[in-house]
Design a protein around this motif. Structure first.
Motif, PDB file in Angstrom:
ATOM      1  N   LYS A 245       0.825  -1.205   0.000  1.00  0.00           N
ATOM      2  CA  LYS A 245       0.000   0.000   0.000  1.00  0.00           C
ATOM      3  C   LYS A 245       0.861   1.258   0.000  1.00  0.00           C
ATOM      4  CE  LYS A 245      -3.824   2.166   2.554  1.00  0.00           C
ATOM      5  NZ  LYS A 245      -4.725   2.029   3.733  1.00  0.00           N
ATOM      6  N   TYR A 265      -1.956 -11.133 -10.570  1.00  0.00           N
ATOM      7  CA  TYR A 265      -2.737  -9.985 -11.047  1.00  0.00           C
ATOM      8  C   TYR A 265      -3.143 -10.196 -12.503  1.00  0.00           C
ATOM      9  CZ  TYR A 265      -4.397  -5.430 -12.321  1.00  0.00           C
ATOM     10  OH  TYR A 265      -5.208  -4.425 -12.774  1.00  0.00           O
ATOM     11  N   GLU A 269      -6.966 -10.294 -13.701  1.00  0.00           N
ATOM     12  CA  GLU A 269      -7.412  -9.199 -14.550  1.00  0.00           C
ATOM     13  C   GLU A 269      -7.913  -9.706 -15.887  1.00  0.00           C
ATOM     14  OE1 GLU A 269      -8.919  -6.294 -15.055  1.00  0.00           O
ATOM     15  OE2 GLU A 269      -7.331  -5.381 -13.850  1.00  0.00           O
ATOM     16  N   ILE A 320     -10.775  -4.356 -11.526  1.00  0.00           N
ATOM     17  CA  ILE A 320     -10.570  -4.002 -10.126  1.00  0.00           C
ATOM     18  C   ILE A 320     -11.645  -3.035  -9.670  1.00  0.00           C
ATOM     19  CG2 ILE A 320      -8.087  -4.395 -10.225  1.00  0.00           C
ATOM     20  CD1 ILE A 320      -7.725  -1.371 -10.409  1.00  0.00           C
ATOM     21  N   ASP A 322     -13.040  -0.144  -6.351  1.00  0.00           N
ATOM     22  CA  ASP A 322     -12.615   0.946  -5.473  1.00  0.00           C
ATOM     23  C   ASP A 322     -12.067   0.380  -4.165  1.00  0.00           C
ATOM     24  OD1 ASP A 322     -12.301   3.140  -3.912  1.00  0.00           O
ATOM     25  OD2 ASP A 322     -14.377   3.827  -4.052  1.00  0.00           O
ATOM     26  N   VAL A 323     -10.799   0.617  -3.893  1.00  0.00           N
ATOM     27  CA  VAL A 323     -10.188   0.038  -2.697  1.00  0.00           C
ATOM     28  C   VAL A 323     -10.703   0.661  -1.408  1.00  0.00           C
ATOM     29  CG1 VAL A 323      -8.077  -0.604  -3.883  1.00  0.00           C
ATOM     30  CG2 VAL A 323      -8.226   1.630  -2.790  1.00  0.00           C
ATOM     31  N   SER A 330     -13.693  -5.505  -3.433  1.00  0.00           N
ATOM     32  CA  SER A 330     -12.346  -5.086  -3.805  1.00  0.00           C
ATOM     33  C   SER A 330     -11.299  -6.048  -3.249  1.00  0.00           C
ATOM     34  CB  SER A 330     -12.060  -3.681  -3.277  1.00  0.00           C
ATOM     35  OG  SER A 330     -12.926  -2.742  -3.864  1.00  0.00           O
ATOM     36  N   PRO A 332      -7.643  -5.887  -2.102  1.00  0.00           N
ATOM     37  CA  PRO A 332      -6.650  -4.842  -1.817  1.00  0.00           C
ATOM     38  C   PRO A 332      -5.287  -5.131  -2.433  1.00  0.00           C
ATOM     39  CG  PRO A 332      -7.081  -6.164   0.147  1.00  0.00           C
ATOM     40  CD  PRO A 332      -8.109  -6.553  -0.874  1.00  0.00           C
ATOM     41  N   CYS A 335      -5.525  -4.093  -6.094  1.00  0.00           N
ATOM     42  CA  CYS A 335      -5.756  -2.654  -6.239  1.00  0.00           C
ATOM     43  C   CYS A 335      -4.524  -1.842  -5.861  1.00  0.00           C
ATOM     44  CB  CYS A 335      -6.950  -2.228  -5.383  1.00  0.00           C
ATOM     45  SG  CYS A 335      -8.537  -2.847  -5.978  1.00  0.00           S
ATOM     46  N   TYR A 336      -3.882  -2.198  -4.746  1.00  0.00           N
ATOM     47  CA  TYR A 336      -2.686  -1.461  -4.339  1.00  0.00           C
ATOM     48  C   TYR A 336      -1.546  -1.702  -5.319  1.00  0.00           C
ATOM     49  CZ  TYR A 336      -5.039  -0.763   0.174  1.00  0.00           C
ATOM     50  OH  TYR A 336      -5.918  -0.413   1.164  1.00  0.00           O
ATOM     51  N   ARG A 339      -1.548   0.404  -8.616  1.00  0.00           N
ATOM     52  CA  ARG A 339      -1.277   1.833  -8.431  1.00  0.00           C
ATOM     53  C   ARG A 339       0.207   2.157  -8.517  1.00  0.00           C
ATOM     54  NH1 ARG A 339      -4.750   3.440  -3.153  1.00  0.00           N
ATOM     55  NH2 ARG A 339      -2.596   3.703  -2.438  1.00  0.00           N
ATOM     56  N   PHE A 435      -6.845   4.456 -14.942  1.00  0.00           N
ATOM     57  CA  PHE A 435      -7.497   3.146 -14.911  1.00  0.00           C
ATOM     58  C   PHE A 435      -8.849   3.229 -15.614  1.00  0.00           C
ATOM     59  CE2 PHE A 435      -4.941   3.371 -10.881  1.00  0.00           C
ATOM     60  CZ  PHE A 435      -3.840   2.732 -11.449  1.00  0.00           C
TER      61      PHE A 435
END
Length: 440
Positions: A245, A265, A269, A320, A322-323, A330, A332, A335-336, A339, A435
């Motif tokens: 994170k 991932y 995805e 993905i 919204d974290v 979600s 995490p 998602c993290y 980013r 994204f």
């Protein structure tokens, strides 16, 4: 051994949920008659010895006979124990099962080694019957994940009654040929841990941020040691997640096997796996090792087969969520990771490295559906799910009236998904961390 598609009697096609089905019921046929009906797939015949199989909480005794796709005996009258498996799918008529041999075995030479536990997955929500198999085939390509379950489609009979096409696959557990981690439940830091992120978590549970996790490997029978083991892996998981994170590659590398997370991932995805933040999301940690993200598991509601989340069935857009919203399923970790600039660079490089193999996935679907067409078609003489809504699939998919149409739908979705991701991974938007959803 092959034969013409048989005309099944109404009795043989009668619904059976494997509650109490002694072999003396009128619809039962013998193993010799089962073999005469064989089409193109391996066949599994289970005799529950008059016992009920109606819970996932306990096993009951049974016998199993298996023939390969040529009608050659693979396993004859072997003792097994069997139970139901699944969560929401326990309420369906077509049940899924987990069975165990008393000694390690390798039916149909399916796995990379022998093991006791195996699954028969019904895939009732997936009318193509091909999504999980295709996802596991993708997992085989992405070999930075140390283990992906081996699987193949089989036709199943229970107490002489035809039950349809199932996916025979390895169970997710600790074993030399599966999750190959240390097993020493007398130790804490020097023990290995298999962990599932799951909202169905029941035993040996811990929570990190908004998510529940369950230790799936064995812990000590001593409650005091077990509590320390769970606390240890909980603390390590929290440190790993918070390092990711933070966005720091050097901090993340202290706790996480990053190549496995990149492949994990990529797989989730590409498949647009709606369950990735809900259930069946695994990682392991060996003694002295880092968190390693594997194996893939349970993709019947992925690959365009679910409309519960906005855009999740579309071949375009990221999968993905919204974290900051834990109600949005979600994940995490994913998602993290996405980013981070350094993670996206690694992801693009890995995609390019594996692209030629990934491009073959649509043809894998078409070939499997074509070669075993008769067996897949027979499934729908038992389970009439063609041309209607089964769960949360798209209206377009629900209207399809043949298995070949469902297979083509999946293959076409994969083609579109691979094309969209390839374009996106080479775009300025991806490099800059923009994204895109299904509307771009």
């Amino acid at each position: 051994m092959k034969c013409i598609f048989p005309i099944l009697t109404a009795a043989v096609m009668a619904v059976c949920t494997l509650s109490v089905l002694p072999q003396t019921v009128a619809s039962a046929i013998t193993n010799d008659e089962i073999l005469e009906q064989q089409l193109t797939m391996p066949v599994i015949s289970i005799d529950t010895l008059g016992n009920s199989v109606n819970t996932k909480e306990s096993y009951t005794d049974a016998k199993i006979t298996i023939w390969d796709e040529n009608g050659t005996i693979d396993t004859k009258d072997a003792n097994i124990s069997i139970r139901l498996r699944g969560n929401s799918t326990l309420n369906l008529d077509k049940k899924s099962y987990r069975f165990k041999f008393p000694k390690k075995s390798n039916p149909l030479h399916l796995g990379d080694g022998s093991a006791k536990s195996w699954n028969l997955v019904a895939n009732y929500y997936d009318t193509s019957l091909l999504r999980s198999m295709t996802a596991y085939h993708l997992g085989d390509m992405l070999d930075n994940m140390p283990y992906t379950p081996n699987s193949r489609s089989v036709e199943v009979y229970v107490n002489g009654s035809y039950q349809g096409v199932y996916l025979l696959c390895e169970a997710v557990n600790v074993a030399k040929s599966r999750i190959a981690i240390t097993e020493d439940t007398t130790k804490i830091e020097d023990d290995g841990y298999l962990v599932e992120m799951s909202r169905y978590a029941e035993e040996n549970v811990f929570t990190v941020d908004c998510c529940q996790y369950e230790v799936k490997s064995d812990v000590s029978e001593d409650p005091e040691i077990a509590a320390k083991q769970i606390a240890y892996i909980s603390n390590y998981t929290e440190q790993a997640l918070h390092a990711l994170k933070s966005g720091s590659q050097s901090e993340t590398e202290k706790y996480i096997d990053i190549p496995s997370l990149v492949d994990n991932y990529l797989a989730n995805e590409l498949c647009k796996n709606v369950d990735a933040g809900w259930d069946s999301y695994y990682f392991s940690k060996d003694a002295g090792g880092k968190l390693t993200f594997h194996p893939m598991w349970d993709y019947d509601l992925a690959l365009g087969n679910n409309t519960e989340a906005k855009g999740i069935s579309d071949a375009k857009g990221l999968g993905i969520f919204d974290v900051t919203d834990s109600s949005a399923n979600s994940n995490p970790w994913l998602c993290y990771a996405i980013r981070c600039d350094w993670f996206r660079e690694m992801l693009q490089a890995r995609w390019d490295e594996k692209f030629a193999e990934i491009e073959t996935l649509p043809d894998f679907v078409r070939t499997e559906a074509s070669v075993n067409a008769d067996s897949y078609n027979r499934n729908f003489t038992k389970w009439n799910t063609l041309g209607r809504k089964v769960y949360n699939e798209t209206d377009e998919a629900a209207a399809l009236k043949t298995h070949s149409e469902h297979a083509a739908y999946l293959a076409n979705w994969l083609n579109q998904r691979i094309t969209w991701l390839n374009d996106y991974y080479h775009s300025d938007a991806f490099a800059e961390g923009v994204f895109l959803d299904e509307t771009n």
